[in-house]
Design a protein around this motif. Structure first.
Motif, PDB file in Angstrom:
ATOM      1  N   GLN A 159      49.046  80.539  48.212  1.00 54.81           N
ATOM      2  CA  GLN A 159      50.331  80.112  47.982  1.00 54.81           C
ATOM      3  C   GLN A 159      50.855  79.871  46.640  1.00 54.81           C
ATOM      4  OE1 GLN A 159      50.757  76.722  50.977  1.00 54.81           O
ATOM      5  NE2 GLN A 159      50.607  77.975  52.628  1.00 54.81           N
ATOM      6  N   GLU A 160      49.907  78.937  45.948  1.00 55.13           N
ATOM      7  CA  GLU A 160      50.183  78.982  44.470  1.00 55.13           C
ATOM      8  C   GLU A 160      50.548  80.161  43.828  1.00 55.13           C
ATOM      9  OE1 GLU A 160      47.893  76.796  40.717  1.00 55.13           O
ATOM     10  OE2 GLU A 160      47.151  76.553  42.553  1.00 55.13           O
ATOM     11  N   HIS A 161      49.780  81.101  43.868  1.00 56.25           N
ATOM     12  CA  HIS A 161      50.126  82.368  43.212  1.00 56.25           C
ATOM     13  C   HIS A 161      51.532  82.907  43.513  1.00 56.25           C
ATOM     14  CE1 HIS A 161      46.659  82.959  40.891  1.00 56.25           C
ATOM     15  NE2 HIS A 161      45.575  83.095  42.012  1.00 56.25           N
ATOM     16  N   PHE A 162      51.650  82.965  44.823  1.00 56.82           N
ATOM     17  CA  PHE A 162      53.039  83.435  45.545  1.00 56.82           C
ATOM     18  C   PHE A 162      54.130  82.468  44.983  1.00 56.82           C
ATOM     19  CE2 PHE A 162      56.471  83.950  48.248  1.00 56.82           C
ATOM     20  CZ  PHE A 162      56.492  85.277  48.716  1.00 56.82           C
ATOM     21  N   ALA A 163      53.935  81.289  44.726  1.00 56.38           N
ATOM     22  CA  ALA A 163      55.094  80.216  44.168  1.00 56.38           C
ATOM     23  C   ALA A 163      55.304  80.699  42.804  1.00 56.38           C
ATOM     24  CB  ALA A 163      54.564  78.791  44.521  1.00 56.38           C
ATOM     25  N   GLN A 164      54.438  81.185  42.113  1.00 57.47           N
ATOM     26  CA  GLN A 164      54.534  81.175  40.527  1.00 57.47           C
ATOM     27  C   GLN A 164      55.468  82.657  40.514  1.00 57.47           C
ATOM     28  OE1 GLN A 164      53.590  79.201  37.951  1.00 57.47           O
ATOM     29  NE2 GLN A 164      55.031  80.601  37.004  1.00 57.47           N
ATOM     30  N   TRP A 165      55.117  83.642  41.179  1.00 56.61           N
ATOM     31  CA  TRP A 165      55.910  84.816  41.505  1.00 56.61           C
ATOM     32  C   TRP A 165      57.404  84.479  41.661  1.00 56.61           C
ATOM     33  CZ3 TRP A 165      52.194  87.893  45.093  1.00 56.61           C
ATOM     34  CH2 TRP A 165      50.753  88.069  44.185  1.00 56.61           C
ATOM     35  N   VAL A 166      57.364  83.802  42.408  1.00 55.93           N
ATOM     36  CA  VAL A 166      58.820  83.358  42.946  1.00 55.93           C
ATOM     37  C   VAL A 166      59.561  82.910  41.699  1.00 55.93           C
ATOM     38  CG1 VAL A 166      60.387  81.820  44.499  1.00 55.93           C
ATOM     39  CG2 VAL A 166      58.517  83.215  45.465  1.00 55.93           C
ATOM     40  N   GLU A 167      58.884  81.834  41.226  1.00 58.45           N
ATOM     41  CA  GLU A 167      59.307  80.955  40.037  1.00 58.45           C
ATOM     42  C   GLU A 167      59.720  81.974  38.984  1.00 58.45           C
ATOM     43  OE1 GLU A 167      60.799  77.898  37.902  1.00 58.45           O
ATOM     44  OE2 GLU A 167      60.126  77.732  39.979  1.00 58.45           O
TER      45      GLU A 167
END
Length: 201
Positions: A159-167
């Motif tokens: 989730q942390e990695h995905f959130a960074q991609w979204v950011e």
């Protein structure tokens, strides 16, 4: 010849009409199905085929058939493309960019996509796509609740990695992922060869 025509024939038939390409795009925005050689491989690059009529555009105030959505204005097109970074949201190519392994240049356009919101409401939203990707994505509906549910099932690190991609609105692919993508494009005979060779490593 089975509803096939060329732009030259259109210009000849409607000499008083300027910007034929734009007029054709307007028809597609109103539900008309007009195939090119990207959708119909039997067509030559200069040919198009009339498939299905959409809204009766000669009637005043007519909107896109079956959608209740008016044609997209030029200003709205610019806004959507600016929001999307003037890039295709599927493959990331810029307008005029050359597709890898091809002499074809990308043309960006605005696609309508159905999105099912949490709670079940289905709305139509606009997104920038190149013509090539737009063809494959027609009639696709995105379910936001399903997407969010799959994100919730990820581990905290994922989730942390995905959130960074979204950011960042982008992601970098690992060397392994790039190789996998290249392998997937190989013809069957070459894929089989790579498969055999891997067993000898």
């Amino acid at each position: 010849m089975d509803n096939v025509f060329t732009k030259a024939e259109l210009r000849e038939a409607f000499p008083e009409t300027s910007q034929i390409d734009r007029r054709m795009r307007d028809l597609r925005d109103r539900g008309w199905r007009i195939a090119t050689n990207r959708e119909d491989k039997t067509l030559d690059p200069s040919e198009q085929r009339f498939v299905e009529m959409g809204a009766e555009v000669w009637k005043k105030g007519q909107t896109k058939a079956g959608s209740g959505t008016a044609a997209i204005s030029r200003n709205r097109r610019r806004e959507v493309m600016a929001d999307d970074g003037n890039l295709c949201r599927i493959c990331g190519i810029a307008g005029g960019g050359e597709y890898e392994g091809s002499l074809e240049n990308a043309q960006l356009d605005i696609a309508r996509r159905e999105v099912r919101k949490p709670g079940g409401e289905v709305v139509t939203e606009l997104v920038t796509e190149c013509r090539r990707c737009r063809i494959g994505g027609r009639d696709k509906q995105v379910d936001l609740e399903d997407l969010l549910g799959r994100i919730r099932q990820m581990s905290a690190i994922e989730q942390e990695h995905f959130a960074q991609w979204v950011e960042d609105d982008r992601r970098d692919f690992s060397a392994m992922e790039l190789l996998w993508g290249e392998y997937r494009t190989l013809p069957a005979e070459s894929r089989a060869y790579v498969h055999r060779m891997l067993k000898s490593f």
